[in-house]
Design a protein around this motif. Sequence first.
Motif, mmCIF file in Angstrom:
data_model
loop_
_atom_site.group_PDB
_atom_site.id
_atom_site.type_symbol
_atom_site.label_atom_id
_atom_site.label_comp_id
_atom_site.label_asym_id
_atom_site.label_seq_id
_atom_site.Cartn_x
_atom_site.Cartn_y
_atom_site.Cartn_z
ATOM 1 N N THR A 154 -3.057 -2.831 -13.230
ATOM 2 C CA THR A 154 -3.340 -3.076 -11.816
ATOM 3 C C THR A 154 -2.203 -2.549 -10.942
ATOM 4 O OG1 THR A 154 -2.279 -5.251 -11.820
ATOM 5 C CG2 THR A 154 -4.624 -5.166 -12.417
ATOM 6 N N VAL A 155 -2.387 -2.635 -9.628
ATOM 7 C CA VAL A 155 -1.353 -2.206 -8.673
ATOM 8 C C VAL A 155 -0.070 -2.997 -8.906
ATOM 9 C CG1 VAL A 155 -0.705 -2.228 -6.235
ATOM 10 C CG2 VAL A 155 -2.957 -1.395 -6.918
ATOM 11 N N GLY A 156 -0.199 -4.287 -9.222
ATOM 12 C CA GLY A 156 0.971 -5.123 -9.446
ATOM 13 C C GLY A 156 1.823 -4.668 -10.610
ATOM 14 N N ASP A 157 1.236 -3.955 -11.569
ATOM 15 C CA ASP A 157 1.982 -3.462 -12.728
ATOM 16 C C ASP A 157 2.868 -2.265 -12.394
ATOM 17 O OD1 ASP A 157 0.820 -5.353 -14.431
ATOM 18 O OD2 ASP A 157 -0.939 -4.082 -14.759
ATOM 19 N N MET A 158 2.635 -1.655 -11.243
ATOM 20 C CA MET A 158 3.395 -0.458 -10.875
ATOM 21 C C MET A 158 4.762 -0.779 -10.294
ATOM 22 S SD MET A 158 0.685 2.260 -9.398
ATOM 23 C CE MET A 158 1.948 3.523 -9.559
ATOM 24 N N GLY A 159 4.907 -1.962 -9.734
ATOM 25 C CA GLY A 159 6.179 -2.345 -9.141
ATOM 26 C C GLY A 159 6.023 -3.557 -8.252
ATOM 27 N N GLU A 160 7.146 -4.175 -7.917
ATOM 28 C CA GLU A 160 7.118 -5.392 -7.103
ATOM 29 C C GLU A 160 6.845 -5.050 -5.644
ATOM 30 O OE1 GLU A 160 9.991 -9.226 -6.028
ATOM 31 O OE2 GLU A 160 10.615 -7.724 -7.501
ATOM 32 N N LEU A 161 5.890 -5.740 -5.029
ATOM 33 C CA LEU A 161 5.565 -5.519 -3.631
ATOM 34 C C LEU A 161 6.543 -6.285 -2.744
ATOM 35 C CD1 LEU A 161 1.665 -5.863 -3.793
ATOM 36 C CD2 LEU A 161 3.026 -3.781 -3.827
ATOM 37 N N PRO A 162 6.903 -5.747 -1.574
ATOM 38 C CA PRO A 162 7.833 -6.449 -0.675
ATOM 39 C C PRO A 162 7.211 -7.722 -0.109
ATOM 40 C CG PRO A 162 6.917 -4.526 0.417
ATOM 41 C CD PRO A 162 6.472 -4.458 -1.017
ATOM 42 N N ASP A 163 8.055 -8.706 0.185
ATOM 43 C CA ASP A 163 7.549 -9.961 0.743
ATOM 44 C C ASP A 163 8.078 -10.249 2.137
ATOM 45 O OD1 ASP A 163 10.154 -10.405 0.079
ATOM 46 O OD2 ASP A 163 9.782 -12.080 -1.289
ATOM 47 N N THR A 164 8.742 -9.254 2.736
ATOM 48 C CA THR A 164 9.258 -9.412 4.101
ATOM 49 C C THR A 164 8.959 -8.169 4.923
ATOM 50 O OG1 THR A 164 11.421 -8.493 3.488
ATOM 51 C CG2 THR A 164 11.156 -10.897 3.348
ATOM 52 N N LEU A 165 8.964 -8.319 6.226
ATOM 53 C CA LEU A 165 8.781 -7.180 7.122
ATOM 54 C C LEU A 165 10.039 -6.321 7.130
ATOM 55 C CD1 LEU A 165 7.111 -9.037 10.133
ATOM 56 C CD2 LEU A 165 5.966 -7.551 8.496
ATOM 57 N N VAL A 193 -2.556 -1.957 8.337
ATOM 58 C CA VAL A 193 -3.194 -2.740 7.266
ATOM 59 C C VAL A 193 -2.373 -2.653 5.984
ATOM 60 C CG1 VAL A 193 -5.230 -2.886 5.778
ATOM 61 C CG2 VAL A 193 -5.502 -2.563 8.236
ATOM 62 N N LEU A 194 -1.782 -1.490 5.721
ATOM 63 C CA LEU A 194 -0.916 -1.332 4.549
ATOM 64 C C LEU A 194 0.198 -2.375 4.563
ATOM 65 C CD1 LEU A 194 0.289 0.205 2.091
ATOM 66 C CD2 LEU A 194 1.456 1.677 3.746
ATOM 67 N N LEU A 195 0.898 -2.498 5.691
ATOM 68 C CA LEU A 195 1.996 -3.463 5.787
ATOM 69 C C LEU A 195 1.498 -4.895 5.657
ATOM 70 C CD1 LEU A 195 5.058 -3.808 6.319
ATOM 71 C CD2 LEU A 195 4.463 -4.180 8.719
ATOM 72 N N LEU A 196 0.420 -5.219 6.352
ATOM 73 C CA LEU A 196 -0.118 -6.581 6.304
ATOM 74 C C LEU A 196 -0.534 -6.960 4.880
ATOM 75 C CD1 LEU A 196 -2.282 -6.594 9.563
ATOM 76 C CD2 LEU A 196 -0.104 -7.758 9.199
ATOM 77 N N MET A 197 -1.139 -6.004 4.179
ATOM 78 C CA MET A 197 -1.607 -6.295 2.824
ATOM 79 C C MET A 197 -0.457 -6.516 1.856
ATOM 80 S SD MET A 197 -5.058 -4.090 2.072
ATOM 81 C CE MET A 197 -4.223 -2.522 2.152
ATOM 82 N N VAL A 198 0.547 -5.641 1.876
ATOM 83 C CA VAL A 198 1.613 -5.755 0.878
ATOM 84 C C VAL A 198 2.541 -6.923 1.162
ATOM 85 C CG1 VAL A 198 1.546 -3.298 0.331
ATOM 86 C CG2 VAL A 198 3.132 -4.116 2.071
ATOM 87 N N VAL A 199 2.655 -7.333 2.432
ATOM 88 C CA VAL A 199 3.559 -8.433 2.771
ATOM 89 C C VAL A 199 2.855 -9.785 2.699
ATOM 90 C CG1 VAL A 199 4.995 -9.452 4.583
ATOM 91 C CG2 VAL A 199 5.070 -6.983 4.179
ATOM 92 N N PHE A 200 1.644 -9.866 3.262
ATOM 93 C CA PHE A 200 0.976 -11.158 3.383
ATOM 94 C C PHE A 200 -0.153 -11.385 2.373
ATOM 95 C CE2 PHE A 200 2.571 -10.079 7.675
ATOM 96 C CZ PHE A 200 3.468 -11.133 7.836
ATOM 97 N N LEU A 201 -0.662 -10.303 1.774
ATOM 98 C CA LEU A 201 -1.758 -10.449 0.818
ATOM 99 C C LEU A 201 -1.393 -9.839 -0.534
ATOM 100 C CD1 LEU A 201 -4.713 -9.414 3.195
ATOM 101 C CD2 LEU A 201 -4.022 -11.743 2.575
ATOM 102 N N SER A 202 -0.119 -9.884 -0.860
ATOM 103 C CA SER A 202 0.352 -9.207 -2.070
ATOM 104 C C SER A 202 -0.283 -9.767 -3.343
ATOM 105 C CB SER A 202 1.876 -9.295 -2.170
ATOM 106 O OG SER A 202 2.305 -10.649 -2.152
ATOM 107 N N ASP A 203 -0.582 -11.073 -3.365
ATOM 108 C CA ASP A 203 -1.195 -11.671 -4.554
ATOM 109 C C ASP A 203 -2.570 -11.067 -4.834
ATOM 110 O OD1 ASP A 203 0.987 -13.264 -4.913
ATOM 111 O OD2 ASP A 203 0.124 -15.032 -3.957
ATOM 112 N N TRP A 204 -3.301 -10.737 -3.777
ATOM 113 C CA TRP A 204 -4.620 -10.131 -3.928
ATOM 114 C C TRP A 204 -4.517 -8.635 -4.201
ATOM 115 C CZ3 TRP A 204 -9.061 -12.946 -4.135
ATOM 116 C CH2 TRP A 204 -8.993 -14.277 -3.709
ATOM 117 N N VAL A 205 -3.652 -7.981 -3.432
ATOM 118 C CA VAL A 205 -3.501 -6.529 -3.568
ATOM 119 C C VAL A 205 -3.020 -6.160 -4.972
ATOM 120 C CG1 VAL A 205 -2.168 -4.533 -2.772
ATOM 121 C CG2 VAL A 205 -3.110 -6.138 -1.116
#
Length: 325
Positions: free
Chosen positions: A193-204, A303-315
């Motif tokens: 999955t996308v999550g296996d490629m690397g850690e997504l950021p959790d801050t702006l 949408v890219l920023l909103l998804m990786v920061v606020f919806l990272s668990d789903w993305v």
Amino acid sequence: MLQSLKNTWFFNIRGDVLAGLVVALALIPEAIAFSIIAGVDPKVGLYASFCIAVVIAFVGGRPGMISAATGAMALVMVTLVKEHGLQYLLAATLLTGVLQIGAGYLKLGSLMRFVSRSVVTGFVNALAILIFMAQLPELTNVTWHVYAMCAAGLGIIYLFPYVPKLGQLIPSPLVCILSMTAVAMYFGLDIRTVGDMGELPDTLPIFLWPDVPLNLETLGIIFPYAAALAVVGLLESMMTATIIDDLTDTSSDKNRECKGQGVANIASGLLGGMAGCAMIGQSVINVKSGGRGRLSCLVAGSVLLLMVVFLSDWVSQIPMAALVA
């Protein structure tokens, strides 16, 4: 003024918004992959893609063209990052932007009219081959679920447009990504999955001035890389703009695009991102999905920023097989 805004931003709202969503989803694994190629943290590529896409939506010269972190630019900066680190890369990104703005004022973008049709065709075909080859690692040494999901994704992409009414309202790549993600989550499939490629950021992203000495020695280090990045970025951007011109049967301001790429890269460097340029693959996806105006690029970046920061668990649960398809 209002008519001008409507003609450039709001003449194709539904198409631009839906196409922007498709592009945003497809940008995430690419930005992470390009960060890995460059030898930096995944958030550097993700922040760059968000920033460049949003800024270029306002200052670019080719509406409907997607700009973000790219593989071609990542390859140029590998040695700089390895030998001098991230801070020098950020400084080189700022200088890249300055050089590109200078190229715009020198009207170097106008030179694109001298590029022959055969060169553009070769450029497109070469990129198509590279994009295809880049997907092969996701299809080797994997379970049958990946092949089944990839085949199902291709079926959706090519057949969904023939569905009465809905086929013309919703881009098929968006349907493919959402449906394949739902299937993978429902059945709990053990696939990449996308999550296996690397850690997504959790801050702006925050404003960040490069922590490097402001002297001639620093300039001597970053200038060769900045010059190479500026040239590669402008060449790819101008070629992509020409292709999108042909696809949409419209014209674009190449010199304004040069300046816009420069402004976008300066903004990226100040927010902790790497240099980027126009993306042929994502730009074609945007146009094929119905994107035509500046709004599509703005939606993609936002949408890219909103998804990786606020919806990272789903993305992070989006299967790579769906994005490969």
